[in-house]
Write a protein that holds these residues in place. Sequence first.
Motif, PDB file in Angstrom:
ATOM      1  N   ASP A   1       0.820  -1.207   0.000  1.00 27.40           N
ATOM      2  CA  ASP A   1       0.000   0.000   0.000  1.00 27.40           C
ATOM      3  C   ASP A   1       0.856   1.260   0.000  1.00 27.40           C
TER       4      ASP A   1
ATOM      5  N   GLY B   1      -6.570   6.385   6.566  1.00 26.79           N
ATOM      6  CA  GLY B   1      -6.607   5.830   5.214  1.00 26.79           C
ATOM      7  C   GLY B   1      -5.214   5.816   4.610  1.00 26.79           C
TER       8      GLY B   1
ATOM      9  N   ASP C   1     -10.969  -5.614   2.744  1.00 24.32           N
ATOM     10  CA  ASP C   1     -10.428  -4.638   3.701  1.00 24.32           C
ATOM     11  C   ASP C   1     -11.608  -3.915   4.350  1.00 24.32           C
ATOM     12  N   SER C   2     -11.934  -4.312   5.573  1.00 26.64           N
ATOM     13  CA  SER C   2     -13.091  -3.741   6.263  1.00 26.64           C
ATOM     14  C   SER C   2     -12.744  -3.447   7.714  1.00 26.64           C
TER      15      SER C   2
ATOM     16  N   GLU D   1      -7.740  -5.825  -8.509  1.00 25.42           N
ATOM     17  CA  GLU D   1      -7.656  -4.477  -7.977  1.00 25.42           C
ATOM     18  C   GLU D   1      -7.817  -4.506  -6.464  1.00 25.42           C
ATOM     19  N   ARG D   2      -7.021  -3.706  -5.799  1.00 22.45           N
ATOM     20  CA  ARG D   2      -7.104  -3.671  -4.336  1.00 22.45           C
ATOM     21  C   ARG D   2      -8.499  -3.227  -3.919  1.00 22.45           C
ATOM     22  N   PRO D   3      -9.135  -3.948  -2.971  1.00 25.05           N
ATOM     23  CA  PRO D   3     -10.482  -3.554  -2.556  1.00 25.05           C
ATOM     24  C   PRO D   3     -10.490  -2.228  -1.811  1.00 25.05           C
ATOM     25  N   ARG D   4     -11.575  -1.509  -1.954  1.00 29.72           N
ATOM     26  CA  ARG D   4     -11.734  -0.255  -1.228  1.00 29.72           C
ATOM     27  C   ARG D   4     -12.051  -0.551   0.237  1.00 29.72           C
ATOM     28  N   HIS D   5     -11.458   0.235   1.128  1.00 26.46           N
ATOM     29  CA  HIS D   5     -11.718   0.052   2.550  1.00 26.46           C
ATOM     30  C   HIS D   5     -13.144   0.478   2.882  1.00 26.46           C
ATOM     31  N   ARG D   6     -13.800  -0.341   3.703  1.00 28.05           N
ATOM     32  CA  ARG D   6     -15.151  -0.044   4.152  1.00 28.05           C
ATOM     33  C   ARG D   6     -15.185  -0.064   5.676  1.00 28.05           C
TER      34      ARG D   6
END
Length: 442
Positions: A67, A112, A200-201, A372-377
């Motif tokens: 990252d 983030g 990523d949560s 693709e890297r998952p979006r953080h939730r």
Amino acid sequence: MDVKRKIDIVRVNPQDWPDGTPAWKEEDPDLGSAIIPAARYTSEAFMKLEWERMWTKAWLLGGRSDDMAEPGDYICTEIGKESVLIVRQADGSVRAFPNVCLHRGNRLRPEGRGNTERFQCMYHHWTYDLGGKICHIPDLGTFPQGAPPGAALPSYPAEEWGGFVWYSLNPDAGPLADYLEPMQRHLSPYHIERMAWVRDSTVEWDCNWKAAVDAFSEVYHVQGIHPQLQWYLDDTNCQIDLYGKHSRYLVPFATVSGRVALPSAIPPAIHDIMVKAGMDPADYEGRVSDIRLDVQKFKRKHGPDQGKDYSSLNDDQLTDDYHYSIFPNVSMNVHADDVMMFRMRPHATDPNKMLYDIWMFELIPEGEEWPERPRHRRFAHGDRSIGQVLDQDAFNLPTVQKGMQSDAFPGLWIGDQELRIRGFHKALTDYIYPDGQGASDL
């Protein structure tokens, strides 16, 4: 039902696998049988001691190295009341410092990740370079006292290992390698750095962070909270090992629990394990009790053709769950093809709340493009499902937390199957009461 029914598990001897993950059983330490006080989970006073004597002293997991691959890439992570910036430097190293402007206390970045050439406070435009040094103060001449001492943010220790970046709030934390020992030898053969982000949560849970650590430190609760797991793992043949402040258990997968009758047909979950390995369950002619070993043989034989290198892993690792806990707050379900990593973070002020980070990684066959890297939730418990097993834990833990506050509950009554919990509290005690004084005051 005989819950001690044995399956074919051959633990690896050091001479048979000298450079791989140690699989032999460690001798159990004598940690006694005393009650673990419930106040450790509910007391604001104990929460304060944890912060002052443990969280600000230990090494902590900050994020994934990929990252922050390029100079100027950063991760902003929070622990308790603190926010920390971990930044990739021009020379490739990483540095960490508090995420706070020295002028009026404004945070420089939200939690983030991102990339920047400098950190500029949006309030008055005080500006810091990638190493935390102040490089611009508007109207500096109007400050008779000049710039803050050192003209830079304080520096925190930061290092990388295993594809992850770690930090400590303790300037005298010592080398990360010493802190992690012996986890490096255990985890390096999995090559987690070859695995791609798939989830990523962060979930807000109404329980103490230690209650979550406990829930992922034993399989004694499988029969109660997760009965469906008994049809693809054996919770009655679990090996537990303590390594100082760190620990693990080894759980056989692709088999059934000794608490249930051996089925004549392949259970759906084991069916899925076979399919993911590349086997066709419809063509399988063996017994259900043979599947675990046959999956291991199949993956050993066909892994190279599938672009997966299992050469550093022993046969049991091709099916089983090697579950590790890295003190204080990292829990890892480690498998040959994937890793489920969980980070338990304390609430800043309330011992009855926590943040639960879910990070999942999958081994991508050699030559294939990474997803693709998952979006953080981030969301509160109950807002959405986090998967059947984790939903079951999440549903249960708030009631555990409420029960711990009862005057009728003095503390945890721990058995041998929960040895890792006792070992975890021993490590916590060593931080909070290093001289042994006060450990029983609660």
